[in-house]
Design a protein around this motif. Sequence first.
Motif, PDB file in Angstrom:
ATOM      1  N   ALA A  57       0.832  -1.211   0.000  1.00 21.53           N
ATOM      2  CA  ALA A  57       0.000   0.000   0.000  1.00 21.53           C
ATOM      3  C   ALA A  57       0.864   1.258   0.000  1.00 21.53           C
ATOM      4  N   PHE A  58       1.967   1.202   0.725  1.00 22.22           N
ATOM      5  CA  PHE A  58       2.896   2.334   0.816  1.00 22.22           C
ATOM      6  C   PHE A  58       3.459   2.671  -0.573  1.00 22.22           C
ATOM      7  N   ILE A  59       3.888   1.639  -1.296  1.00 22.49           N
ATOM      8  CA  ILE A  59       4.476   1.852  -2.619  1.00 22.49           C
ATOM      9  C   ILE A  59       3.416   2.342  -3.600  1.00 22.49           C
ATOM     10  N   ILE A  60       2.232   1.743  -3.556  1.00 24.63           N
ATOM     11  CA  ILE A  60       1.154   2.166  -4.463  1.00 24.63           C
ATOM     12  C   ILE A  60       0.784   3.623  -4.201  1.00 24.63           C
ATOM     13  N   LEU A  61       0.700   4.004  -2.925  1.00 24.21           N
ATOM     14  CA  LEU A  61       0.344   5.383  -2.577  1.00 24.21           C
ATOM     15  C   LEU A  61       1.345   6.370  -3.157  1.00 24.21           C
ATOM     16  N   PHE A  62       2.631   6.072  -3.002  1.00 26.59           N
ATOM     17  CA  PHE A  62       3.636   6.983  -3.531  1.00 26.59           C
ATOM     18  C   PHE A  62       3.710   6.915  -5.050  1.00 26.59           C
ATOM     19  N   GLY A  63       3.379   5.753  -5.613  1.00 30.36           N
ATOM     20  CA  GLY A  63       3.325   5.666  -7.064  1.00 30.36           C
ATOM     21  C   GLY A  63       2.236   6.563  -7.631  1.00 30.36           C
ATOM     22  N   ILE A  64       1.089   6.583  -6.952  1.00 34.82           N
ATOM     23  CA  ILE A  64       0.004   7.460  -7.387  1.00 34.82           C
ATOM     24  C   ILE A  64       0.386   8.924  -7.203  1.00 34.82           C
ATOM     25  N   SER A  65       1.070   9.215  -6.085  1.00 28.92           N
ATOM     26  CA  SER A  65       1.457  10.614  -5.823  1.00 28.92           C
ATOM     27  C   SER A  65       2.453  11.126  -6.852  1.00 28.92           C
ATOM     28  N   ASP A  66       3.224  10.209  -7.467  1.00 31.61           N
ATOM     29  CA  ASP A  66       4.173  10.638  -8.500  1.00 31.61           C
ATOM     30  C   ASP A  66       3.468  11.349  -9.645  1.00 31.61           C
ATOM     31  N   GLY A  85      12.419   5.908 -14.704  1.00 30.79           N
ATOM     32  CA  GLY A  85      13.075   5.111 -13.663  1.00 30.79           C
ATOM     33  C   GLY A  85      12.277   5.092 -12.375  1.00 30.79           C
ATOM     34  N   ILE A  86      11.715   6.263 -12.001  1.00 28.50           N
ATOM     35  CA  ILE A  86      10.897   6.327 -10.784  1.00 28.50           C
ATOM     36  C   ILE A  86       9.665   5.440 -10.918  1.00 28.50           C
ATOM     37  N   LEU A  87       8.964   5.595 -12.048  1.00 32.08           N
ATOM     38  CA  LEU A  87       7.758   4.788 -12.253  1.00 32.08           C
ATOM     39  C   LEU A  87       8.081   3.301 -12.284  1.00 32.08           C
ATOM     40  N   THR A  88       9.162   2.961 -12.963  1.00 33.47           N
ATOM     41  CA  THR A  88       9.533   1.542 -13.063  1.00 33.47           C
ATOM     42  C   THR A  88       9.846   0.960 -11.693  1.00 33.47           C
ATOM     43  N   SER A  89      10.592   1.700 -10.877  1.00 35.03           N
ATOM     44  CA  SER A  89      10.945   1.190  -9.540  1.00 35.03           C
ATOM     45  C   SER A  89       9.700   0.991  -8.688  1.00 35.03           C
ATOM     46  N   ARG A  90       8.710   1.878  -8.830  1.00 41.07           N
ATOM     47  CA  ARG A  90       7.477   1.749  -8.040  1.00 41.07           C
ATOM     48  C   ARG A  90       6.697   0.506  -8.453  1.00 41.07           C
ATOM     49  N   SER A 127      13.247   0.373  -3.835  1.00 47.17           N
ATOM     50  CA  SER A 127      12.340   1.310  -4.509  1.00 47.17           C
ATOM     51  C   SER A 127      12.488   2.711  -3.938  1.00 47.17           C
ATOM     52  N   GLY A 128      12.560   2.797  -2.620  1.00 45.87           N
ATOM     53  CA  GLY A 128      12.695   4.103  -1.985  1.00 45.87           C
ATOM     54  C   GLY A 128      14.012   4.780  -2.318  1.00 45.87           C
ATOM     55  N   ALA A 129      15.117   4.018  -2.295  1.00 47.10           N
ATOM     56  CA  ALA A 129      16.427   4.604  -2.580  1.00 47.10           C
ATOM     57  C   ALA A 129      16.505   5.098  -4.020  1.00 47.10           C
ATOM     58  N   VAL A 130      15.981   4.305  -4.976  1.00 50.58           N
ATOM     59  CA  VAL A 130      15.990   4.717  -6.378  1.00 50.58           C
ATOM     60  C   VAL A 130      15.172   5.991  -6.562  1.00 50.58           C
ATOM     61  N   SER A 131      13.976   6.006  -5.982  1.00 47.30           N
ATOM     62  CA  SER A 131      13.094   7.171  -6.144  1.00 47.30           C
ATOM     63  C   SER A 131      13.707   8.417  -5.533  1.00 47.30           C
ATOM     64  N   VAL A 132      14.253   8.306  -4.328  1.00 46.44           N
ATOM     65  CA  VAL A 132      14.832   9.470  -3.661  1.00 46.44           C
ATOM     66  C   VAL A 132      16.009  10.019  -4.454  1.00 46.44           C
ATOM     67  N   CYS A 133      16.866   9.098  -4.936  1.00 42.62           N
ATOM     68  CA  CYS A 133      18.036   9.554  -5.694  1.00 42.62           C
ATOM     69  C   CYS A 133      17.624  10.269  -6.980  1.00 42.62           C
ATOM     70  N   LEU A 134      16.636   9.718  -7.687  1.00 45.95           N
ATOM     71  CA  LEU A 134      16.202  10.335  -8.935  1.00 45.95           C
ATOM     72  C   LEU A 134      15.468  11.648  -8.689  1.00 45.95           C
ATOM     73  N   TYR A 135      14.672  11.712  -7.607  1.00 48.91           N
ATOM     74  CA  TYR A 135      14.037  12.975  -7.243  1.00 48.91           C
ATOM     75  C   TYR A 135      15.102  14.031  -6.923  1.00 48.91           C
ATOM     76  N   LYS A 136      16.087  13.594  -6.138  1.00 48.86           N
ATOM     77  CA  LYS A 136      17.123  14.533  -5.720  1.00 48.86           C
ATOM     78  C   LYS A 136      17.943  15.010  -6.911  1.00 48.86           C
ATOM     79  N   ARG A 137      18.225  14.105  -7.837  1.00 46.73           N
ATOM     80  CA  ARG A 137      19.023  14.462  -9.013  1.00 46.73           C
ATOM     81  C   ARG A 137      18.295  15.468  -9.895  1.00 46.73           C
ATOM     82  N   ASN A 138      16.963  15.448  -9.824  1.00 43.27           N
ATOM     83  CA  ASN A 138      16.169  16.384 -10.616  1.00 43.27           C
ATOM     84  C   ASN A 138      15.708  17.585  -9.791  1.00 43.27           C
ATOM     85  N   HIS A 139      16.305  17.726  -8.595  1.00 43.93           N
ATOM     86  CA  HIS A 139      16.021  18.882  -7.727  1.00 43.93           C
ATOM     87  C   HIS A 139      14.542  18.987  -7.389  1.00 43.93           C
TER      88      HIS A 139
END
Length: 401
Positions: A57-66, A85-90, A127-139
């Motif tokens: 549920a946690f992953i789905i929720l953040f996937g929707i929030s993306d 990459g973010i969508l794929t990891s989710r 999933s969390g580490a990939v998403s955070v890194c990609l979010y951070k890389r895109n500011h």
Amino acid sequence: MSSSSQFGHSRIGRYARQLDAGIGWLRFQGDMEREYALQIDRDERRPAMVGAVFSLAFIILFGISDFVRLPLVARFPDLTADMWGILTSRWVAVLFLLGCLYICHRQGGASRAAPLSVAAVLTLAVSGAVSVCLYKRNHLGHAEFAQLLFVMGAFSPLGLRFRHSIALATGVVVLTFSLRYWLLPAELREQQFNAMLLLTLIFSAVGGYLRERAHREQFLLRGILKEQALRDPLTGLANRRGLDEQLEIIRQQARRENVPVGLLLLDVDFFKRYNDRYGHQAGDLALQRVAACLDAFARRPLDMACRMGGEEFALVLYDCGVTSLKDRADALCPDVQGLCIDHATSDICAFVTVSIGGVLLQPQETAWSALDRADQLLYEAKREGRNRTSVERVLPVAAVA
């Protein structure tokens, strides 16, 4: 498990011995470690399922929030590689957890709590580490310190023992560091976060160690209480309740192996006179010596010696036919007499003796029925003069439990 190991004459049971030996290394001796692992799996299977569902549920929720935060709907399908990459990891994490839950549900009673917990924590961490890194890389806004929760989650009570939790948490830290160094440029790698991640691992490990140590102590204390409930406090043998519980296990095993089970019922001759002549304290010591003699005959893993109450005892003998049952009974009588416990008020001997009745358990027979038949033969042995055996010569309908 033998009578000696589970209900032996020793006044200290195996759980108490383990507690005295200590559990500093979080590992029990012998088969008790496997017993503890099975108990953990039974206790934690449902929490592990709940944890996996929560992770899903946690992953789905953040996937929707993306889709709302990025926003992806307006840009779809012209997304950057990082957004894909973010969508794929989710959604790979979602599919993986769904597969794990399906396997766990299909295999029901199988031991799945620990693997499911490992899968859930690792999936969240990656999933969390990939998403955070990609979010951070895109500011973009990100919750980097949420990754600390994944390390702490490895030590949650979800079916993992400490050594598995520490390995999982270390794996999460290594994966997080590796992904950060792979996906982030040097200027975006915060050393403060790395230090916090390591400190979280250390403090969580200390808490996890203390939690499992306390859980293992509770396991041993429950085992001690169960042993006490199934054991006669005077002799250390099984009591009647212990006989009823263990006899059902013996019957089922004998049915699978198609072997006979013998039952001997013993009574100390003229024991009331003994107590009147020598006193109850001497009577208790005499019963303890008789019990030790009887326990020595329960040599095999599924043999069992039991004190039924007062001066009456029982002996269950696994894979024991009529001839062998008669031989064992005939050997037990002189062995008890050979203890040379003075009995001046006995009508038949200068020493304490026993009378014995023996039967083979019949197919589907209850313990009550078998004991009743053995009791009738015991009465026959007493009527014929005591200090003797009376063993049923009729074979069971089939070799059973």
